[in-house]
Write a protein that holds these residues in place. Structure first.
Motif, PDB file in Angstrom:
ATOM      1  N   ALA A 111     -55.077  18.561-105.085  1.00 26.17           N
ATOM      2  CA  ALA A 111     -55.528  18.866-103.821  1.00 26.17           C
ATOM      3  C   ALA A 111     -55.087  20.329-103.510  1.00 26.17           C
ATOM      4  CB  ALA A 111     -54.822  17.814-102.675  1.00 26.17           C
ATOM      5  N   PRO A 112     -55.900  21.296-103.186  1.00 32.03           N
ATOM      6  CA  PRO A 112     -55.433  22.609-102.901  1.00 32.03           C
ATOM      7  C   PRO A 112     -54.713  22.633-101.403  1.00 32.03           C
ATOM      8  CG  PRO A 112     -57.709  22.725-103.826  1.00 32.03           C
ATOM      9  CD  PRO A 112     -57.225  21.108-103.515  1.00 32.03           C
ATOM     10  N   ILE A 165     -53.273   0.881-122.750  1.00 28.63           N
ATOM     11  CA  ILE A 165     -54.143   1.973-122.991  1.00 28.63           C
ATOM     12  C   ILE A 165     -55.175   1.833-122.093  1.00 28.63           C
ATOM     13  CG2 ILE A 165     -55.932   3.048-124.531  1.00 28.63           C
ATOM     14  CD1 ILE A 165     -54.131   2.133-126.983  1.00 28.63           C
ATOM     15  N   SER A 166     -55.320   2.832-121.278  1.00 31.04           N
ATOM     16  CA  SER A 166     -56.185   2.986-119.954  1.00 31.04           C
ATOM     17  C   SER A 166     -56.472   4.255-119.720  1.00 31.04           C
ATOM     18  CB  SER A 166     -55.797   2.219-119.014  1.00 31.04           C
ATOM     19  OG  SER A 166     -55.437   0.791-119.181  1.00 31.04           O
ATOM     20  N   GLU A 167     -57.692   4.687-119.179  1.00 30.85           N
ATOM     21  CA  GLU A 167     -57.906   5.902-118.451  1.00 30.85           C
ATOM     22  C   GLU A 167     -57.131   6.019-116.937  1.00 30.85           C
ATOM     23  OE1 GLU A 167     -61.928   7.440-116.888  1.00 30.85           O
ATOM     24  OE2 GLU A 167     -61.600   8.766-118.561  1.00 30.85           O
ATOM     25  N   VAL A 168     -56.366   6.706-116.748  1.00 29.98           N
ATOM     26  CA  VAL A 168     -55.326   6.802-115.680  1.00 29.98           C
ATOM     27  C   VAL A 168     -55.539   8.179-114.995  1.00 29.98           C
ATOM     28  CG1 VAL A 168     -53.294   6.448-114.448  1.00 29.98           C
ATOM     29  CG2 VAL A 168     -53.757   5.076-116.579  1.00 29.98           C
ATOM     30  N   ALA A 169     -55.586   8.370-113.697  1.00 32.38           N
ATOM     31  CA  ALA A 169     -55.860   9.616-113.029  1.00 32.38           C
ATOM     32  C   ALA A 169     -54.510   9.799-112.190  1.00 32.38           C
ATOM     33  CB  ALA A 169     -56.844   9.544-112.009  1.00 32.38           C
ATOM     34  N   CYS A 170     -54.134  11.002-112.019  1.00 31.05           N
ATOM     35  CA  CYS A 170     -52.878  11.613-111.380  1.00 31.05           C
ATOM     36  C   CYS A 170     -53.754  12.597-110.317  1.00 31.05           C
ATOM     37  CB  CYS A 170     -51.870  12.056-112.140  1.00 31.05           C
ATOM     38  SG  CYS A 170     -50.332  12.568-111.275  1.00 31.05           S
ATOM     39  N   LEU A 171     -53.274  12.272-109.087  1.00 24.85           N
ATOM     40  CA  LEU A 171     -53.716  12.877-107.894  1.00 24.85           C
ATOM     41  C   LEU A 171     -52.484  13.424-107.291  1.00 24.85           C
ATOM     42  CD1 LEU A 171     -55.675  14.413-105.764  1.00 24.85           C
ATOM     43  CD2 LEU A 171     -55.723  12.087-104.579  1.00 24.85           C
ATOM     44  N   ASP A 172     -52.349  14.811-107.032  1.00 19.43           N
ATOM     45  CA  ASP A 172     -51.218  15.468-106.431  1.00 19.43           C
ATOM     46  C   ASP A 172     -51.476  15.926-105.041  1.00 19.43           C
ATOM     47  OD1 ASP A 172     -48.174  16.501-106.960  1.00 19.43           O
ATOM     48  OD2 ASP A 172     -49.474  18.161-106.284  1.00 19.43           O
ATOM     49  N   GLU A 217     -62.522   7.088-105.461  1.00 19.17           N
ATOM     50  CA  GLU A 217     -63.792   6.410-105.951  1.00 19.17           C
ATOM     51  C   GLU A 217     -65.221   7.406-106.391  1.00 19.17           C
ATOM     52  OE1 GLU A 217     -66.445   3.888-103.208  1.00 19.17           O
ATOM     53  OE2 GLU A 217     -64.481   2.864-103.500  1.00 19.17           O
ATOM     54  N   ALA A 218     -65.154   8.542-105.683  1.00 21.96           N
ATOM     55  CA  ALA A 218     -66.087   9.213-105.965  1.00 21.96           C
ATOM     56  C   ALA A 218     -66.160   9.735-107.323  1.00 21.96           C
ATOM     57  CB  ALA A 218     -66.217  10.658-105.136  1.00 21.96           C
ATOM     58  N   GLY A 219     -64.958  10.162-107.841  1.00 23.58           N
ATOM     59  CA  GLY A 219     -64.697  10.383-109.458  1.00 23.58           C
ATOM     60  C   GLY A 219     -64.564   9.305-110.385  1.00 23.58           C
ATOM     61  N   GLY A 220     -64.488   7.906-109.845  1.00 22.24           N
ATOM     62  CA  GLY A 220     -64.611   6.977-110.753  1.00 22.24           C
ATOM     63  C   GLY A 220     -63.377   6.858-111.429  1.00 22.24           C
ATOM     64  N   MET A 221     -62.101   7.246-110.803  1.00 22.48           N
ATOM     65  CA  MET A 221     -60.979   7.295-111.603  1.00 22.48           C
ATOM     66  C   MET A 221     -60.042   6.064-110.919  1.00 22.48           C
ATOM     67  SD  MET A 221     -61.445   9.841-113.460  1.00 22.48           S
ATOM     68  CE  MET A 221     -59.903   9.438-114.374  1.00 22.48           C
ATOM     69  N   TRP A 222     -60.204   5.094-111.229  1.00 23.58           N
ATOM     70  CA  TRP A 222     -59.534   3.807-111.047  1.00 23.58           C
ATOM     71  C   TRP A 222     -58.611   3.413-112.463  1.00 23.58           C
ATOM     72  CZ3 TRP A 222     -58.941   2.603-106.062  1.00 23.58           C
ATOM     73  CH2 TRP A 222     -60.087   2.817-105.264  1.00 23.58           C
ATOM     74  N   PRO A 223     -57.271   3.243-112.504  1.00 26.06           N
ATOM     75  CA  PRO A 223     -56.315   3.383-111.455  1.00 26.06           C
ATOM     76  C   PRO A 223     -56.077   4.788-111.219  1.00 26.06           C
ATOM     77  CG  PRO A 223     -55.401   2.731-113.258  1.00 26.06           C
ATOM     78  CD  PRO A 223     -56.721   2.709-113.497  1.00 26.06           C
ATOM     79  N   CYS A 224     -55.350   5.041-110.141  1.00 20.52           N
ATOM     80  CA  CYS A 224     -54.597   6.451-109.652  1.00 20.52           C
ATOM     81  C   CYS A 224     -53.404   6.457-109.270  1.00 20.52           C
ATOM     82  CB  CYS A 224     -55.639   6.925-108.823  1.00 20.52           C
ATOM     83  SG  CYS A 224     -55.386   8.812-108.494  1.00 20.52           S
ATOM     84  N   ILE A 225     -52.684   7.339-109.845  1.00 21.55           N
ATOM     85  CA  ILE A 225     -51.207   7.330-109.303  1.00 21.55           C
ATOM     86  C   ILE A 225     -51.219   8.633-108.588  1.00 21.55           C
ATOM     87  CG2 ILE A 225     -48.821   7.688-109.859  1.00 21.55           C
ATOM     88  CD1 ILE A 225     -49.447   6.511-112.594  1.00 21.55           C
ATOM     89  N   VAL A 226     -50.757   8.510-107.029  1.00 22.43           N
ATOM     90  CA  VAL A 226     -50.886   9.626-106.126  1.00 22.43           C
ATOM     91  C   VAL A 226     -49.402  10.143-105.711  1.00 22.43           C
ATOM     92  CG1 VAL A 226     -51.766  10.253-103.868  1.00 22.43           C
ATOM     93  CG2 VAL A 226     -52.942   8.718-105.159  1.00 22.43           C
ATOM     94  N   THR A 227     -49.130  11.246-105.780  1.00 21.29           N
ATOM     95  CA  THR A 227     -47.763  11.854-105.350  1.00 21.29           C
ATOM     96  C   THR A 227     -47.912  12.640-104.146  1.00 21.29           C
ATOM     97  OG1 THR A 227     -47.839  13.798-106.763  1.00 21.29           O
ATOM     98  CG2 THR A 227     -46.892  11.822-107.857  1.00 21.29           C
ATOM     99  N   GLY A 228     -47.147  12.530-103.334  1.00 18.56           N
ATOM    100  CA  GLY A 228     -47.154  13.399-101.975  1.00 18.56           C
ATOM    101  C   GLY A 228     -45.847  13.256-101.069  1.00 18.56           C
ATOM    102  N   LYS A 229     -45.790  13.929 -99.978  1.00 20.44           N
ATOM    103  CA  LYS A 229     -44.634  13.836 -99.021  1.00 20.44           C
ATOM    104  C   LYS A 229     -44.857  12.983 -97.799  1.00 20.44           C
ATOM    105  CE  LYS A 229     -46.310  18.213 -97.695  1.00 20.44           C
ATOM    106  NZ  LYS A 229     -46.061  19.725 -97.589  1.00 20.44           N
TER     107      LYS A 229
END
Length: 133
Positions: A103-104, A70-77, A121-133
Motif C-alpha cells: 500500500a503506497p 500448498i496454497s496461493e497466499v497473498a501478503c499485503l503490507d 476480494e477484488a484481487g481474488g487473493m484469499w487467504p491474505c496475511i496483512v501487516t501494519g501498525k
C-alpha cells in the motif's frame, strides 16, 4: 455487514455437536478464506514473518514449526514502502509464487480493515496475511 435478520440459537445446540474442521494454510495461524492480521510496533518483524509464511505456504514448506498446505497466499503490507519490501524479499531469498501487495504510503489498520477486505476480494487473493501498525 450484519444481515437484516439473524438466527438466534441456544449455545448448547452448538456445544452438543462437533465444530467444523478449520482448513489451515499455516497450521493454527492462517486459514483458507481468511485475512490474518499481524499488528505490532514497527521493527519487530511482522513483514518478515508474513513474507516467510506466504512464501512457505506457496511451496508447502513448514514455517517456524507450523505445517503448511500448498496454497496461493497473498501478503499485503500496510507499513513499509515498495523499496523496503523489495529489500526484505531479497534478504529472505524469496523466489516463491506468493503474491505481494504494498500500500503506497501505508494505511492505518484500525480504520482501514474494510478497505483491506475490499482490496483482497477484488484481487481474488484469499487467504491474505496483512501487516501494519
Amino acid at each position: 455487514m450484519i444481515p437484516a435478520s439473524l438466527t438466534w440459537k441456544p449455545a448448547g445446540e452448538y456445544y452438543e455437536t462437533t465444530p467444523p474442521r478449520i482448513p489451515w494454510i499455516v497450521e493454527g495461524f492462517c486459514a483458507v478464506g481468511a485475512i490474518t492480521v499481524l499488528v505490532g510496533d514497527p521493527g519487530i518483524g511482522k513483514s518478515y514473518l508474513a513474507l516467510s509464511m506466504a512464501a512457505n505456504a506457496s511451496c508447502g514448506v513448514p514455517v517456524l514449526g507450523m505445517n503448511t498446505k500448498i496454497s496461493e497466499v497473498a501478503c499485503l503490507d500496510a507499513e513499509n514502502g515498495a523499496g523496503e519490501m523489495h529489500r526484505r524479499i531479497v534478504s529472505l531469498g524469496l523466489r516463491s509464487n506468493a503474491k505481494v501487495a504494498i500500500a503506497p504510503g501505508g494505511f492505518d489498520l484500525r480504520t482501514g480493515m474494510y478497505q483491506v477486505e475490499d482490496a483482497v476480494e477484488a484481487g481474488g487473493m484469499w487467504p491474505c496475511i496483512v501487516t501494519g501498525k
